[in-house]
Every structure is written in C-alpha cells, then in structure tokens.
Design a protein around this motif. Structure first.
Motif, PDB file in Angstrom:
ATOM      1  N   LYS A 117       0.809  -1.218   0.000  1.00 29.76           N
ATOM      2  CA  LYS A 117       0.000   0.000   0.000  1.00 29.76           C
ATOM      3  C   LYS A 117       0.846   1.273   0.000  1.00 29.76           C
ATOM      4  CE  LYS A 117      -3.974  -2.141   2.272  1.00 29.76           C
ATOM      5  NZ  LYS A 117      -4.932  -2.074   3.405  1.00 29.76           N
ATOM      6  N   ALA A 118       2.154   1.127  -0.111  1.00 32.15           N
ATOM      7  CA  ALA A 118       3.036   2.297  -0.089  1.00 32.15           C
ATOM      8  C   ALA A 118       3.097   2.959  -1.459  1.00 32.15           C
ATOM      9  CB  ALA A 118       4.431   1.881   0.360  1.00 32.15           C
ATOM     10  N   HIS A 119       3.550   4.216  -1.480  1.00 32.25           N
ATOM     11  CA  HIS A 119       3.856   4.923  -2.720  1.00 32.25           C
ATOM     12  C   HIS A 119       5.368   4.965  -2.871  1.00 32.25           C
ATOM     13  CE1 HIS A 119      -0.029   7.296  -3.761  1.00 32.25           C
ATOM     14  NE2 HIS A 119      -0.301   6.089  -3.295  1.00 32.25           N
ATOM     15  N   PHE A 120       5.852   4.798  -4.119  1.00 28.68           N
ATOM     16  CA  PHE A 120       7.286   4.649  -4.367  1.00 28.68           C
ATOM     17  C   PHE A 120       7.800   5.730  -5.315  1.00 28.68           C
ATOM     18  CE2 PHE A 120       5.731   0.504  -3.178  1.00 28.68           C
ATOM     19  CZ  PHE A 120       6.727  -0.018  -2.365  1.00 28.68           C
ATOM     20  N   TYR A 121       8.977   6.259  -4.981  1.00 23.14           N
ATOM     21  CA  TYR A 121       9.637   7.268  -5.811  1.00 23.14           C
ATOM     22  C   TYR A 121      11.123   6.914  -5.905  1.00 23.14           C
ATOM     23  CZ  TYR A 121       5.391   9.933  -4.861  1.00 23.14           C
ATOM     24  OH  TYR A 121       4.081  10.326  -4.753  1.00 23.14           O
ATOM     25  N   TYR A 122      11.691   7.146  -7.086  1.00 19.16           N
ATOM     26  CA  TYR A 122      13.124   6.914  -7.281  1.00 19.16           C
ATOM     27  C   TYR A 122      13.658   7.979  -8.219  1.00 19.16           C
ATOM     28  CZ  TYR A 122      17.554   4.470  -8.054  1.00 19.16           C
ATOM     29  OH  TYR A 122      18.879   4.136  -8.101  1.00 19.16           O
ATOM     30  N   ASP A 123      14.832   8.544  -7.860  1.00 20.98           N
ATOM     31  CA  ASP A 123      15.415   9.575  -8.711  1.00 20.98           C
ATOM     32  C   ASP A 123      16.892   9.735  -8.380  1.00 20.98           C
ATOM     33  OD1 ASP A 123      15.389  11.666 -10.643  1.00 20.98           O
ATOM     34  OD2 ASP A 123      15.281  13.140  -9.033  1.00 20.98           O
ATOM     35  N   SER A 124      17.715   9.622  -9.400  1.00 19.69           N
ATOM     36  CA  SER A 124      19.143   9.934  -9.283  1.00 19.69           C
ATOM     37  C   SER A 124      19.823   9.191  -8.141  1.00 19.69           C
ATOM     38  CB  SER A 124      19.332  11.451  -9.118  1.00 19.69           C
ATOM     39  OG  SER A 124      18.777  12.146 -10.207  1.00 19.69           O
ATOM     40  N   GLY A 125      19.541   7.885  -8.011  1.00 18.67           N
ATOM     41  CA  GLY A 125      20.213   7.072  -7.022  1.00 18.67           C
ATOM     42  C   GLY A 125      19.632   7.136  -5.621  1.00 18.67           C
ATOM     43  N   TYR A 126      18.454   7.729  -5.465  1.00 17.65           N
ATOM     44  CA  TYR A 126      17.785   7.799  -4.167  1.00 17.65           C
ATOM     45  C   TYR A 126      16.336   7.331  -4.321  1.00 17.65           C
ATOM     46  CZ  TYR A 126      21.632  10.470  -2.162  1.00 17.65           C
ATOM     47  OH  TYR A 126      22.864  10.863  -1.691  1.00 17.65           O
ATOM     48  N   MET A 127      15.823   6.696  -3.263  1.00 20.89           N
ATOM     49  CA  MET A 127      14.423   6.291  -3.289  1.00 20.89           C
ATOM     50  C   MET A 127      13.702   6.806  -2.049  1.00 20.89           C
ATOM     51  SD  MET A 127      14.270   2.191  -2.387  1.00 20.89           S
ATOM     52  CE  MET A 127      14.812   1.550  -0.803  1.00 20.89           C
ATOM     53  N   ARG A 128      12.392   6.932  -2.214  1.00 23.17           N
ATOM     54  CA  ARG A 128      11.514   7.327  -1.113  1.00 23.17           C
ATOM     55  C   ARG A 128      10.304   6.407  -1.136  1.00 23.17           C
ATOM     56  NH1 ARG A 128      10.058  11.981   2.109  1.00 23.17           N
ATOM     57  NH2 ARG A 128       7.811  12.089   2.436  1.00 23.17           N
ATOM     58  N   ILE A 129       9.990   5.826   0.008  1.00 22.48           N
ATOM     59  CA  ILE A 129       8.824   4.962   0.138  1.00 22.48           C
ATOM     60  C   ILE A 129       7.895   5.595   1.162  1.00 22.48           C
ATOM     61  CG2 ILE A 129       8.000   2.657   0.729  1.00 22.48           C
ATOM     62  CD1 ILE A 129      10.838   1.646   0.082  1.00 22.48           C
ATOM     63  N   GLU A 130       6.692   5.945   0.736  1.00 18.77           N
ATOM     64  CA  GLU A 130       5.731   6.600   1.623  1.00 18.77           C
ATOM     65  C   GLU A 130       4.669   5.581   2.043  1.00 18.77           C
ATOM     66  OE1 GLU A 130       4.160  10.027  -0.340  1.00 18.77           O
ATOM     67  OE2 GLU A 130       6.088  11.077  -0.349  1.00 18.77           O
ATOM     68  N   ASN A 131       4.592   5.325   3.330  1.00 13.74           N
ATOM     69  CA  ASN A 131       3.576   4.406   3.827  1.00 13.74           C
ATOM     70  C   ASN A 131       2.728   5.028   4.916  1.00 13.74           C
ATOM     71  OD1 ASN A 131       5.429   4.462   5.900  1.00 13.74           O
ATOM     72  ND2 ASN A 131       5.486   2.242   6.212  1.00 13.74           N
ATOM     73  N   MET A 132       2.634   6.358   4.899  1.00 20.01           N
ATOM     74  CA  MET A 132       1.822   7.061   5.884  1.00 20.01           C
ATOM     75  C   MET A 132       0.339   6.835   5.603  1.00 20.01           C
ATOM     76  SD  MET A 132       4.019  10.602   5.916  1.00 20.01           S
ATOM     77  CE  MET A 132       4.267  10.506   4.146  1.00 20.01           C
ATOM     78  N   PRO A 133      -0.488   6.700   6.638  1.00 20.11           N
ATOM     79  CA  PRO A 133      -1.932   6.526   6.414  1.00 20.11           C
ATOM     80  C   PRO A 133      -2.537   7.763   5.767  1.00 20.11           C
ATOM     81  CG  PRO A 133      -1.469   6.930   8.744  1.00 20.11           C
ATOM     82  CD  PRO A 133      -0.143   6.732   8.073  1.00 20.11           C
ATOM     83  N   ILE A 134      -3.546   7.549   4.934  1.00 19.97           N
ATOM     84  CA  ILE A 134      -4.233   8.643   4.247  1.00 19.97           C
ATOM     85  C   ILE A 134      -5.487   9.003   5.026  1.00 19.97           C
ATOM     86  CG2 ILE A 134      -5.484   9.288   2.152  1.00 19.97           C
ATOM     87  CD1 ILE A 134      -3.527   7.583   0.593  1.00 19.97           C
ATOM     88  N   GLY A 135      -5.560  10.251   5.459  1.00 19.22           N
ATOM     89  CA  GLY A 135      -6.692  10.710   6.248  1.00 19.22           C
ATOM     90  C   GLY A 135      -7.857  11.176   5.405  1.00 19.22           C
ATOM     91  N   PRO A 136      -8.973  11.518   6.032  1.00 16.56           N
ATOM     92  CA  PRO A 136     -10.182  11.881   5.289  1.00 16.56           C
ATOM     93  C   PRO A 136     -10.050  13.154   4.464  1.00 16.56           C
ATOM     94  CG  PRO A 136     -10.476  12.241   7.654  1.00 16.56           C
ATOM     95  CD  PRO A 136      -9.200  11.481   7.493  1.00 16.56           C
ATOM     96  N   VAL A 137      -9.298  14.151   4.949  1.00 14.74           N
ATOM     97  CA  VAL A 137      -9.160  15.386   4.171  1.00 14.74           C
ATOM     98  C   VAL A 137      -8.359  15.122   2.905  1.00 14.74           C
ATOM     99  CG1 VAL A 137      -8.338  17.766   4.194  1.00 14.74           C
ATOM    100  CG2 VAL A 137      -9.370  16.798   6.245  1.00 14.74           C
ATOM    101  N   HIS A 138      -7.264  14.368   3.027  1.00 17.78           N
ATOM    102  CA  HIS A 138      -6.466  13.984   1.857  1.00 17.78           C
ATOM    103  C   HIS A 138      -7.337  13.242   0.854  1.00 17.78           C
ATOM    104  CE1 HIS A 138      -3.778  11.543  -0.593  1.00 17.78           C
ATOM    105  NE2 HIS A 138      -2.742  12.274  -0.199  1.00 17.78           N
ATOM    106  N   GLY A 139      -8.090  12.254   1.343  1.00 22.32           N
ATOM    107  CA  GLY A 139      -8.922  11.459   0.447  1.00 22.32           C
ATOM    108  C   GLY A 139     -10.007  12.275  -0.234  1.00 22.32           C
ATOM    109  N   ARG A 140     -10.622  13.170   0.504  1.00 25.64           N
ATOM    110  CA  ARG A 140     -11.705  13.968  -0.080  1.00 25.64           C
ATOM    111  C   ARG A 140     -11.159  14.997  -1.072  1.00 25.64           C
ATOM    112  NH1 ARG A 140     -16.186  17.921   2.429  1.00 25.64           N
ATOM    113  NH2 ARG A 140     -17.668  17.703   0.719  1.00 25.64           N
ATOM    114  N   ASP A 141     -10.061  15.652  -0.728  1.00 26.65           N
ATOM    115  CA  ASP A 141      -9.465  16.619  -1.656  1.00 26.65           C
ATOM    116  C   ASP A 141      -9.072  15.930  -2.960  1.00 26.65           C
ATOM    117  OD1 ASP A 141      -9.815  18.587   0.188  1.00 26.65           O
ATOM    118  OD2 ASP A 141      -7.692  19.006   0.514  1.00 26.65           O
ATOM    119  N   ASN A 142      -8.553  14.716  -2.854  1.00 27.01           N
ATOM    120  CA  ASN A 142      -8.196  13.960  -4.055  1.00 27.01           C
ATOM    121  C   ASN A 142      -9.397  13.803  -4.972  1.00 27.01           C
ATOM    122  OD1 ASN A 142      -7.181  12.023  -5.894  1.00 27.01           O
ATOM    123  ND2 ASN A 142      -5.917  11.085  -4.333  1.00 27.01           N
TER     124      ASN A 142
END
Length: 212
Positions: free
Chosen positions: A32-57
């Motif tokens: 359920k994580a979001h994945f990013y990779y760029d120029s030899g670095y990666m970021r994995i986001e696994n923070m829970p998505i709250g109601p404001v984030h979900g509704r704005d989306n």
C-alpha cells in the motif's frame, strides 16, 4: 546502500540502487506504499491517508474531469499509478493525466507505465497533507527530470494549489493551466474551500456552473 528489505527506511529519501528499489516495490509488506526513485535515491511513503487527503483527491479529480468534459478534451486519468523510466526514476503521484491525442494507446495492464514507450503524463498532482516540503522540493525536481508538462501540489492544510509549468527541466509557478487550456487554479481553490461546508454534490453543481 540498501542491501536488505529489512533495512528500508520509509517516508524519507535514502540512497539505493535501482535493484534495491525494485526489490522494495515487490515487498508484500509495502503493497500500500507509494514509491519514488530519482538519481540514485528512493523514497517509500507508507503514511496513512486521512479523510481530508482522500476527499481533496476526489474533488480535484472531479474538477479536472468536469473541465475536460465541458471543453471537449481527451483525458485519461490515473490514481496512484507508477510511471517508470527504467534504471533512472519512478514516481507514483496521487493523480496523473494524459491529455490529448496520445491517450488512445495507453497500456491496459497493472504494470508501471513505461515513460520511454508512452511518454510522461502531461499533468501530475500530489495531495500534500504531510509531505508538502518534499512535494515542493525533491519531487518537483523528479517531475522536472521526468518531463511532465505541469505539476500541481494541493496544500491540504492551507486549502491552496501550488501549480508549476515545466519546460527544459525547469519550472515556474502558474495560476492558469496550459495543458487544461485556461483552467484557473482559483476555481479549484474555491472548490476546496467549499468542501469545509458543502457536500460533494453541491460542489460538483457549483463547478458545473463555473465551467459552463
């Protein structure tokens, strides 16, 4: 270097090889994580998505779809989809849009979209509830290098849109979109403000009045 999945840190950029990154994307514990990779670095986001984030989306997606419908645009939308340039970079924006005549032959499977084959989306959008500084910083650089045309950040806390036009691996702030011709960012900000007191149907009716 990251050598084992157990060593993977989340919600921060860490140095990693492409193979390390791919191994992380295939880890069932990170489905359920979001994945990013760029120029030899990666970021994995696994923070829970709250109601404001979900509704704005949903409100942002509805606004873009309505604008496309009223202006007879060709749009293909993707939510939480991976866009990959093998061995170099990958992103997984909250929303992404292919706009125009290149929407006909996009893949119909569940693999990351290969930007070398299909090109990058014209518009990518991040909903920033807890990641604003990163969305403004390293992710913006990633999207510049990926070659998207516009990148929008929804600042959930302040109910604002920070929109960038991208060209020649650089970006500048805008208040009117070019990929969605003459779309005013102010209208989207007003829709987000209305969400504090109005339901989604009322916001949709208001958006339809603006776009007519």
């Amino acid at each position: 270097m990251v050598n084992t999945l157990s060593a993977v840190e989340t919600n921060t950029w860490i140095r990693a090889t492409w193979d390390d990154f791919i191994a992380s994307t295939e880890n069932p514990e990170l489905q359920k994580a979001h994945f990013y990779y760029d120029s030899g670095y990666m970021r994995i986001e696994n923070m829970p998505i709250g109601p404001v984030h979900g509704r704005d989306n949903l409100i942002v997606a509805s606004a873009v779809d309505l604008y496309g419908a009223f202006n007879n645009l060709q749009l293909i939308a993707f939510a939480g989809t991976s866009f990959r340039k093998v061995n170099e970079r990958e992103c997984q924006p909250d929303l992404a849009y292919y706009i125009g005549t290149n929407t006909q032959n996009l893949p119909q499977d569940n693999q990351p979209i290969d930007v070398d084959t299909y090109g990058p989306p014209q518009l990518t959008i991040e909903i920033s509830a807890t990641t604003l500084s990163d969305d403004l910083g390293r992710k913006r650089l990633l999207y510049e290098r990926l070659g998207v045309s516009e990148y929008w950040i929804v600042d959930v806390e302040n109910r604002r849109i920070i929109a960038f036009a991208i060209a020649n691996q650089g970006s500048r702030q805008i208040r009117t979109s070019s990929v969605l011709p003459n779309f005013a960012v102010d209208i989207l900000e007003e829709a987000l403000l209305r969400s504090q007191n109005e339901d989604n149907a009322a916001i949709t009716r208001w958006l339809m009045q603006q776009f007519q």
